[in-house]
Design an enzyme around this catalytic site. Sequence first.
Site, PDB file in Angstrom:
ATOM      1  N   LYS A 119       0.868  -1.179   0.000  1.00  0.00           N
ATOM      2  CA  LYS A 119       0.000   0.000   0.000  1.00  0.00           C
ATOM      3  C   LYS A 119       0.904   1.227   0.000  1.00  0.00           C
ATOM      4  O   LYS A 119       1.630   1.476   0.952  1.00  0.00           O
ATOM      5  CB  LYS A 119      -0.927   0.036   1.211  1.00  0.00           C
TER       6      LYS A 119
ATOM      7  N   ARG B 220      -8.239  10.763  -7.480  1.00  0.00           N
ATOM      8  CA  ARG B 220      -9.308  10.003  -6.840  1.00  0.00           C
ATOM      9  C   ARG B 220     -10.612  10.794  -6.805  1.00  0.00           C
ATOM     10  O   ARG B 220     -11.685  10.247  -6.839  1.00  0.00           O
ATOM     11  CB  ARG B 220      -8.792   9.701  -5.433  1.00  0.00           C
TER      12      ARG B 220
ATOM     13  N   GLU C  81      -1.058   4.214  -8.598  1.00  0.00           N
ATOM     14  CA  GLU C  81      -0.703   5.134  -7.530  1.00  0.00           C
ATOM     15  C   GLU C  81       0.527   5.893  -8.031  1.00  0.00           C
ATOM     16  O   GLU C  81       1.503   5.274  -8.474  1.00  0.00           O
ATOM     17  CB  GLU C  81      -0.378   4.335  -6.255  1.00  0.00           C
TER      18      GLU C  81
ATOM     19  N   LYS D 122      -7.457  -2.732   3.673  1.00  0.00           N
ATOM     20  CA  LYS D 122      -6.150  -2.088   3.857  1.00  0.00           C
ATOM     21  C   LYS D 122      -5.637  -2.319   5.262  1.00  0.00           C
ATOM     22  O   LYS D 122      -6.394  -2.231   6.218  1.00  0.00           O
ATOM     23  CB  LYS D 122      -6.231  -0.598   3.533  1.00  0.00           C
TER      24      LYS D 122
HETATM   25  P1  AMP Z   1      -7.102   5.149   2.091  1.00  0.00           P
HETATM   26  O1  AMP Z   1      -6.863   6.469   1.448  1.00  0.00           O
HETATM   27  O2  AMP Z   1      -6.309   4.918   3.327  1.00  0.00           O
HETATM   28  O3  AMP Z   1      -8.582   4.836   2.231  1.00  0.00           O
HETATM   29  O4  AMP Z   1      -6.570   4.034   1.086  1.00  0.00           O
HETATM   30  C1  AMP Z   1      -7.020   3.919  -0.225  1.00  0.00           C
HETATM   31  C2  AMP Z   1      -5.981   4.481  -1.157  1.00  0.00           C
HETATM   32  O5  AMP Z   1      -4.791   3.721  -1.121  1.00  0.00           O
HETATM   33  C3  AMP Z   1      -6.368   4.403  -2.612  1.00  0.00           C
HETATM   34  O6  AMP Z   1      -7.210   5.453  -2.992  1.00  0.00           O
HETATM   35  C4  AMP Z   1      -5.034   4.452  -3.336  1.00  0.00           C
HETATM   36  O7  AMP Z   1      -4.713   5.781  -3.676  1.00  0.00           O
HETATM   37  C5  AMP Z   1      -4.045   3.968  -2.295  1.00  0.00           C
HETATM   38  N1  AMP Z   1      -3.288   2.769  -2.663  1.00  0.00           N
HETATM   39  C6  AMP Z   1      -1.987   2.576  -2.388  1.00  0.00           C
HETATM   40  N2  AMP Z   1      -1.559   1.388  -2.816  1.00  0.00           N
HETATM   41  C7  AMP Z   1      -2.610   0.769  -3.379  1.00  0.00           C
HETATM   42  C8  AMP Z   1      -2.796  -0.499  -3.993  1.00  0.00           C
HETATM   43  N3  AMP Z   1      -1.805  -1.391  -4.096  1.00  0.00           N
HETATM   44  N4  AMP Z   1      -4.043  -0.801  -4.451  1.00  0.00           N
HETATM   45  C9  AMP Z   1      -5.052   0.088  -4.336  1.00  0.00           C
HETATM   46  N5  AMP Z   1      -4.942   1.298  -3.771  1.00  0.00           N
HETATM   47  C10 AMP Z   1      -3.725   1.650  -3.288  1.00  0.00           C
END
Ligand code: AMP
Length: 586
Positions: A273, A294, A324, A447
Site C-alpha cells: 500500500k 481520486r 498510484e 487495507k
Molecule cells: P485510504 O486512502 O487509506 O482509504 O486508502 C485507499 C488508497 O490507497 C487508494 O485510494 C489508493 O490511492 C491507495 N493505494 C496505495 N496502494 C494501493 C494499492 N496497491 N491498491 C489500491 N490502492 C492503493
Amino acid sequence: MDYLELARCYDDLEKTSKRLEKTEILAALIKKTTKDSLRELAYLLRGRVFPIYDERKIGVSSKIAIKALAQTTGVSPEKIENLFKKKGDLGIVAEELIKENKQSKLTSQRLTVKKVFENISKLADMQGAGTVNRRIQLISELFSNATPLEAKYITRTLLEILRIGVAEGTIRDSLIWAFFPDRVSYDKEKEEIILKCSREEYNELVEKVQHAYNLSNDFGDVALSLKENGLSSLGKIKIGLEKPINPMLAIKIDTIKEAYDELGDEEILWEYKLDGFRGQIHKIGKNKYKIYTRRLEDVTNQFKELIPVLEKHTNADSYIIDTELMGYDPKTKRPRPFQSISQRIKRKHNIEEMAKKFPVEINVFDIMLLNGKNLMDLKQTERRNLVKKIIKPEKQKIIITKALITKDKKKVEEFYKESLKMGNEGLMAKKLDKEYLPGRHVKGWLKLKPIKEPLDLAITGAQWGEGKRTSMFSSFILSCKEKDKFLEIGRVGTGIKEKDSELTFVSLTKMLKPNIIKEKGSVVELKPKIVVEVNYEEIQRSPTYNSGYALRFPRVTRIRYDKSINDINNIDDVKRIYNKQNKSLI
Ligand code: AMP
C-alpha cells in the site's frame, strides 16, 4: 421547461434543511421534466453545466456579474458593489435590482432552462481577456429577461455558489423517487418514506443507480437512461475513455487474520500500500492521455512528463488503468510521502520545474478497460495478468505494484514488514476473484496499516540550539499526563520549520521563553502551557523517560491552540495504543 420552475425549486430547497423534504422537492421537479431538458436540469441542480469531472469552470467573477447587472439595470457598478458588500450575496442584490428594474420595463421573453444552460455553457468555453464584453453580453441577455427570483439563482450559478444544500446522494434518491413511484413514495405530513417493496429490494435499487453513477459520474446520463427505459437501460451506461470512474476503495483492518476472516480462508492477493496518490490513467490514442485523481480532477497537465513514459512503456491502443503515483527523492530514489508531492496536484505554473524537483513513479495495480473492452467484471487476478501484459516496467518510471499471493499468514507478516521498511503505508488485501467495483465494499479490498493515533502532548522542556541557532530552542521535551503529574515521553525537533510557517523554531521559542522555570546547561524546564499534536512511527518501552515509554520518530504536526493543558493525552492512552500496536497480526 421554464427556468422559473427551476428557480422556484432552488428556493424551496434553500428553505429546508431536511434531506427527505429536499428529495421530495427534487423528485417532483424531475417528474415534470421532459427528456429534452433533463440533462441540463441534472447539471444545473448541482450548480454546474458539465459533469463533475469536466474541468471547465463557469468561472464568472463577481466583477463581471456586476458589470452585466449594471448594463441591464442602469445602476452604477459602484452602487452595486456597495450593495454587495452590505448584503454579502450578489444573488440577493441581483434579485432586488431586477425587481426595481422590472417595474419600469414591460417586455421580456420567458427564460427556459435550455436558454440559461446554453448561455452559461458558452461563458465557460469563452475564457480570458478580450472576451469580457461578449461575456457581459451573454449574462445581460439573461438578466434582462429574468424575473427577480431567476436573477438571484442565475447570479449564484454564475459565481458557482448555489447554496441549496443538495448532495450527490440526494440527487440519486430523488431520481429513484421520480422514476419508481411503484416502489417508493413520501408522506409529507408524517415526513416518512413509504416503501412499496421490501427494504432489500429498495436497497438493491439504490445500489444499482449508485453503481450507474459510479461508472459515469454523470447524473445527466443516469437521469436520461432511467427516463428512457427504467432499470433496463441503466445497463447501457458504459465506462469510457475521458469519463473517469469512481475508484474502488478499501475497508480498514488491523490484523492479517482479519483479512482471511473477511475474504475467506483462501489465497489472497497482497500488495504494497503506497503513500502516493491515486492516478486513473486513460489512454485515448497515440500520445493522447488523461490522468484523473481520486476525486476525478483532471491533472494531465500537471503530470505531463508522464506521457512519454506511458507512450514508451505501455503497449495497447487504448486503456483505463488504476495506479498510484508515488513521489520519490531524485537523489536517494527512496519513496517520499504523499504530502511532499501533493503540491503538484493544484500547480498551474512552473510545472516542468516541479516535475524535476518532485518526480513520480507510476505504480500500476489494476486495469478497467483495454482496447475498447470493459474489464471490470473480470476477476482481480485476470485483470492483474492483463496489467502485466501491457506494461514494460522500468524503475522510477513505471512499475507494477509489488504483490504476493498467499494463504500463509507468516509470509504476509514478512511482506508487511518489508513494505513498511520500504517507506510504504502498509498492505492492501484483494480477493482473487473480485470484480472491479467502484466505492468501498465488503469482501472486496482491505487495507492494513499501522495504528496511527496522534497524541496531544505538553511541551515541558526544551534545549537551546548551537551555532546559528544559539538564541532559539532546537528540540522540545514532550509529556503526557498522569493525574496532575506530567510524565516525559520523548523529545522532538522534527516537523518544526526554519521559516515560512506558523510553526517555526523562532515562533516556538518566543512562545515558550516566558514559561522557563529552570535552566541547567543548555536544557530548560518549562511550565506546561503549550499543547502540540504529535505523530510518530511507534510507541516503544523505554527507561530513558519517566513515563516508561518513548515515541519513535516523533513529528510535531501543529500547535493545539484549542486545547488546554488539561486536555492532553494521559499515560493510559499511551498504554492502550502501545498494547493495540503489539497485538499479534496473525
Ligand atoms: P485510504 O486512502 O487509506 O482509504 O486508502 C485507499 C488508497 O490507497 C487508494 O485510494 C489508493 O490511492 C491507495 N493505494 C496505495 N496502494 C494501493 C494499492 N496497491 N491498491 C489500491 N490502492 C492503493
